[in-house]
Design an enzyme around this catalytic site. Sequence first.
Site, PDB file in Angstrom:
ATOM      1  N   PRO A  32       0.821  -1.226   0.000  1.00 53.52           N
ATOM      2  CA  PRO A  32       0.000   0.000   0.000  1.00 53.52           C
ATOM      3  C   PRO A  32       0.847   1.264   0.000  1.00 53.52           C
ATOM      4  CG  PRO A  32      -0.129  -1.128   2.131  1.00 53.52           C
ATOM      5  CD  PRO A  32       0.687  -2.004   1.229  1.00 53.52           C
ATOM      6  N   ASP A  33       0.336   2.338  -0.639  1.00 54.85           N
ATOM      7  CA  ASP A  33       1.024   3.633  -0.545  1.00 54.85           C
ATOM      8  C   ASP A  33       0.575   4.324   0.740  1.00 54.85           C
ATOM      9  OD1 ASP A  33      -1.518   4.551  -1.114  1.00 54.85           O
ATOM     10  OD2 ASP A  33      -1.058   5.247  -3.130  1.00 54.85           O
ATOM     11  N   PHE A  34       0.966   5.585   0.902  1.00 53.64           N
ATOM     12  CA  PHE A  34       0.564   6.326   2.106  1.00 53.64           C
ATOM     13  C   PHE A  34      -0.727   7.114   1.874  1.00 53.64           C
ATOM     14  CE2 PHE A  34       5.072   6.882   4.120  1.00 53.64           C
ATOM     15  CZ  PHE A  34       5.014   5.591   4.592  1.00 53.64           C
ATOM     16  N   ARG A  35      -0.747   7.849   0.734  1.00 53.68           N
ATOM     17  CA  ARG A  35      -1.799   8.864   0.570  1.00 53.68           C
ATOM     18  C   ARG A  35      -2.860   8.522  -0.457  1.00 53.68           C
ATOM     19  NH1 ARG A  35       2.948  10.901   1.509  1.00 53.68           N
ATOM     20  NH2 ARG A  35       3.215  12.327   3.255  1.00 53.68           N
ATOM     21  N   ASN A  99      10.955   4.885  -2.376  1.00 54.53           N
ATOM     22  CA  ASN A  99      10.516   3.603  -1.827  1.00 54.53           C
ATOM     23  C   ASN A  99      11.644   2.890  -1.103  1.00 54.53           C
ATOM     24  OD1 ASN A  99       8.125   4.201  -2.978  1.00 54.53           O
ATOM     25  ND2 ASN A  99       8.304   2.786  -4.688  1.00 54.53           N
ATOM     26  N   ASP A 101      11.418  -0.608  -0.729  1.00 55.93           N
ATOM     27  CA  ASP A 101      11.089  -2.024  -0.918  1.00 55.93           C
ATOM     28  C   ASP A 101      12.080  -2.806  -1.784  1.00 55.93           C
ATOM     29  OD1 ASP A 101      10.431  -1.236  -3.591  1.00 55.93           O
ATOM     30  OD2 ASP A 101       8.349  -0.855  -3.013  1.00 55.93           O
ATOM     31  N   HIS A 116      15.089   7.313   0.831  1.00 53.13           N
ATOM     32  CA  HIS A 116      14.513   7.128   2.162  1.00 53.13           C
ATOM     33  C   HIS A 116      14.990   5.852   2.831  1.00 53.13           C
ATOM     34  CE1 HIS A 116      10.962   9.962   0.927  1.00 53.13           C
ATOM     35  NE2 HIS A 116      12.074  10.605   1.167  1.00 53.13           N
TER      36      HIS A 116
END
Length: 256
Positions: A32-35, A99, A101, A116
Amino acid sequence: MDELETLASLLAVSNCVVVLTGAGISTPSGIPDFRGPQGLWRRVDPEKFTIEHFFADPDEVWSLFVNHFVVGNAEPNSAHMALATLEEWGKICGIITQNVDGLHQRAGSKRVVELHGSLKYAVCTSCGSKYPLADVLKEYRGVAPRCKICGGLLKPDVVFFGEPLPRDAWEEAVSLAQVSDLFLAVGTSLAVAPANRLPYIAKSSGAKLAIINEEPTELDHIADVVIRGKVEAVLPRLVQLTTYYLKGPSRGDRPL
Ligand code: NAD
């Protein structure tokens, strides 16, 4: 000419495309993304991921992290693959990702700047020792893990809100933005600073700016091309159309 064709024709004549990716490129892989509409912030309070809150309640943050962030068996999707193909063709000179991941590297992209951090490691907040996150998780029993060397608190090696970005990664990202002739933002709301300064840096160095995202972003107003759509459909199609423009309209049928 529609927006996708405009972008394909721009791509065909570009020599150094730099791509900034966000959580939206990995939602088709099940992360899932954040926004976005199914984003994590609809279930978890973002304040929990400030660095202050991490030190105030590391057990809670580790538990949220393990339940919501660890990506398990996620695989790269067609959007990651399309970018790896464009790099192989010599079009992309770097991917800057927000990302954590690792899916760009798994898809075969070679030059990936992780702004990040990454889910590969946990880092000791006292002595800086790093541990493979997978090993730390094997021993995780609901309490924030500790460093085997100094006993310090371990933190997932990702950038929490309120932490600075890794300096080397930021400097490399800025250099890439400055040398790009086409800067492509993919699957990002462009709401997170300082990553969302990179499109401005690229534009002021002479690059064109294109944005591919399902929802409007904060920087659509300064973009040369905006494509509203799903990355997993748009990017493979873009690769197809770029092949057509690279060959030239006289040499090959236009893909439907
Ligand atoms: P964001 O959640 O702010 O924005 C993601 C955007 O992607 C949204 O605007 C959404 O509309 C769009 N989107 C979602 N699925 C899409 C799809 N299939 N096709 C096209 N667009 C789609 O994420 P962000 O801009 O990356 O910034 C927030 C932070 O999220 C970053 O700091 C990043 O570290 C972190 N994050 C990373 C991951 C990951 O590593 N996969 C996952 C969640 C959050």
